[in-house]
Design an enzyme around this catalytic site. Structure first.
Site, PDB file in Angstrom:
ATOM      1  N   LYS A   1      22.894  56.518  20.517  1.00 18.02           N
ATOM      2  CA  LYS A   1      24.070  55.653  20.337  1.00 18.02           C
ATOM      3  C   LYS A   1      23.663  54.256  19.864  1.00 18.02           C
ATOM      4  CE  LYS A   1      25.585  56.052  24.614  1.00 18.02           C
ATOM      5  NZ  LYS A   1      24.565  56.980  25.144  1.00 18.02           N
TER       6      LYS A   1
ATOM      7  N   ARG B   1      32.722  54.876  30.041  1.00 19.94           N
ATOM      8  CA  ARG B   1      31.835  55.888  30.610  1.00 19.94           C
ATOM      9  C   ARG B   1      32.543  56.742  31.647  1.00 19.94           C
ATOM     10  NH1 ARG B   1      26.875  53.804  29.184  1.00 19.94           N
ATOM     11  NH2 ARG B   1      25.151  54.231  30.531  1.00 19.94           N
TER      12      ARG B   1
ATOM     13  N   ARG C   1       9.990  56.468  25.285  1.00 24.82           N
ATOM     14  CA  ARG C   1      10.576  55.266  24.692  1.00 24.82           C
ATOM     15  C   ARG C   1       9.931  54.015  25.307  1.00 24.82           C
ATOM     16  NH1 ARG C   1      17.042  54.283  24.656  1.00 24.82           N
ATOM     17  NH2 ARG C   1      16.918  53.997  26.901  1.00 24.82           N
TER      18      ARG C   1
ATOM     19  N   ARG D   1      11.375  51.115  30.308  1.00 23.28           N
ATOM     20  CA  ARG D   1      12.503  50.668  31.118  1.00 23.28           C
ATOM     21  C   ARG D   1      12.423  51.346  32.470  1.00 23.28           C
ATOM     22  NH1 ARG D   1      18.023  51.436  27.884  1.00 23.28           N
ATOM     23  NH2 ARG D   1      18.674  52.247  29.899  1.00 23.28           N
TER      24      ARG D   1
ATOM     25  N   ARG E   1      20.424  60.167  35.501  1.00 22.09           N
ATOM     26  CA  ARG E   1      21.372  59.619  34.524  1.00 22.09           C
ATOM     27  C   ARG E   1      22.080  60.735  33.769  1.00 22.09           C
ATOM     28  NH1 ARG E   1      17.316  56.055  31.444  1.00 22.09           N
ATOM     29  NH2 ARG E   1      18.963  55.740  29.922  1.00 22.09           N
TER      30      ARG E   1
HETATM   31  P1  ADP Z   1      21.795  54.818  29.109  1.00 23.25           P
HETATM   32  O1  ADP Z   1      23.031  55.169  28.359  1.00 23.25           O
HETATM   33  O2  ADP Z   1      20.610  55.011  28.269  1.00 23.25           O
HETATM   34  O3  ADP Z   1      21.754  55.332  30.510  1.00 23.25           O
HETATM   35  P2  ADP Z   1      22.552  52.072  29.064  1.00 23.25           P
HETATM   36  O4  ADP Z   1      21.615  51.060  28.528  1.00 23.25           O
HETATM   37  O5  ADP Z   1      23.780  52.372  28.317  1.00 23.25           O
HETATM   38  O6  ADP Z   1      21.678  53.307  29.329  1.00 23.25           O
HETATM   39  O7  ADP Z   1      22.965  51.671  30.540  1.00 23.25           O
HETATM   40  C1  ADP Z   1      22.003  51.398  31.537  1.00 23.25           C
HETATM   41  C2  ADP Z   1      22.677  51.317  32.890  1.00 23.25           C
HETATM   42  O8  ADP Z   1      23.681  50.300  32.856  1.00 23.25           O
HETATM   43  C3  ADP Z   1      23.427  52.578  33.300  1.00 23.25           C
HETATM   44  O9  ADP Z   1      22.586  53.505  33.927  1.00 23.25           O
HETATM   45  C4  ADP Z   1      24.476  51.999  34.255  1.00 23.25           C
HETATM   46  O10 ADP Z   1      23.905  51.694  35.520  1.00 23.25           O
HETATM   47  C5  ADP Z   1      24.829  50.699  33.593  1.00 23.25           C
HETATM   48  N1  ADP Z   1      25.983  50.844  32.671  1.00 23.25           N
HETATM   49  C6  ADP Z   1      25.973  50.689  31.311  1.00 23.25           C
HETATM   50  N2  ADP Z   1      27.202  50.888  30.796  1.00 23.25           N
HETATM   51  C7  ADP Z   1      28.008  51.185  31.845  1.00 23.25           C
HETATM   52  C8  ADP Z   1      29.386  51.509  31.977  1.00 23.25           C
HETATM   53  N3  ADP Z   1      30.211  51.582  30.916  1.00 23.25           N
HETATM   54  N4  ADP Z   1      29.853  51.766  33.227  1.00 23.25           N
HETATM   55  C9  ADP Z   1      29.072  51.691  34.315  1.00 23.25           C
HETATM   56  N5  ADP Z   1      27.766  51.406  34.246  1.00 23.25           N
HETATM   57  C10 ADP Z   1      27.229  51.142  33.046  1.00 23.25           C
END
Ligand code: ADP
Length: 176
Positions: free
Chosen positions: A13, A88, A127, A160, A171
């Site tokens: 994404k 999400r 990564r 990370r 996740r």
């Molecule tokens: P990934 O999609 O690779 O898990 P992101 O960088 O999008 O990682 O998000 C990292 C963390 O940030 C998620 O695991 C969550 O804890 C939090 N997060 C990000 N976007 C949201 C969202 N829309 N709602 C709730 N938590 C979020």
């Protein structure tokens, strides 16, 4: 153009959003990046989000909706934006609809990127990210030129904390 990108962690994404952002001249809004920066800067948002993020769990919906309402209202979003990592949950999607209808706006397109779990685990555990400029690398497919240092800033790359394999599996389950 208001776009939503959907898909599991590691589906690309962020990579796709960056390309579209450059091509269309509209901002990429990555909730993950916003939250990580808040954690790094130790803001109130960061303090609220940190424990959820480290555990691979979602940050509460009310926190996310407050954050996004503010971000979408900023001047650089007037011509559109790409949402990467939001909404999400169903509550976030419904909340986004409300925010948009208050603004007289709507999403033009949502794109779902589908990738299998094993591919995701392989991509994310290999990564690496630059803690300074957020540039992404992959030790197999897109390694840095100089051993584990960012091509742009020379800063040492990191895994990370939520890209450890067990957290990646969590996740993925949270995503499903
Ligand atoms: P990934 O999609 O690779 O898990 P992101 O960088 O999008 O990682 O998000 C990292 C963390 O940030 C998620 O695991 C969550 O804890 C939090 N997060 C990000 N976007 C949201 C969202 N829309 N709602 C709730 N938590 C979020």
């Amino acid at each position: 153009m208001r776009l939503v990108l959907l898909g599991p962690p590691g589906s690309g994404k962020g990579t796709q959003a960056k390309m579209v952002s450059e091509k269309m001249g509209i901002p990429q809004i990555s909730t993950g990046d916003i939250l990580r920066e808040a954690v790094a800067r130790g803001t109130e948002l960061g303090r609220k989000a940190r424990s959820y993020m480290d555990a691979g769990q979602l940050v509460p919906d009310d926190v996310m909706l407050g954050l996004m309402e503010k971000r979408i209202g900023e001047a650089d979003c007037a011509r559109g934006y790409i949402l990467d990592g939001f909404p999400r949950t169903l509550a976030q999607a419904l909340g986004l609809d409300e925010i948009l209808s208050r603004r007289g706006e709507a999403i033009d397109l949502a794109i779902l990127i589908e990738v299998g779990d094993d591919t995701v685990v392989k991509r994310l555990t290999r990564r690496r990210v630059c803690p300074a400029c957020h540039a992404l690398y992959n030790l197999d497919t897109d390694p840095p030129k100089d051993d584990n240092r960012c091509d742009r800033c020379g800063v040492e790359l990191v895994l990370r904390s939520d890209d450890e394999e067990t957290t990646v599996r969590t996740r993925l389950n949270v995503y499903r």
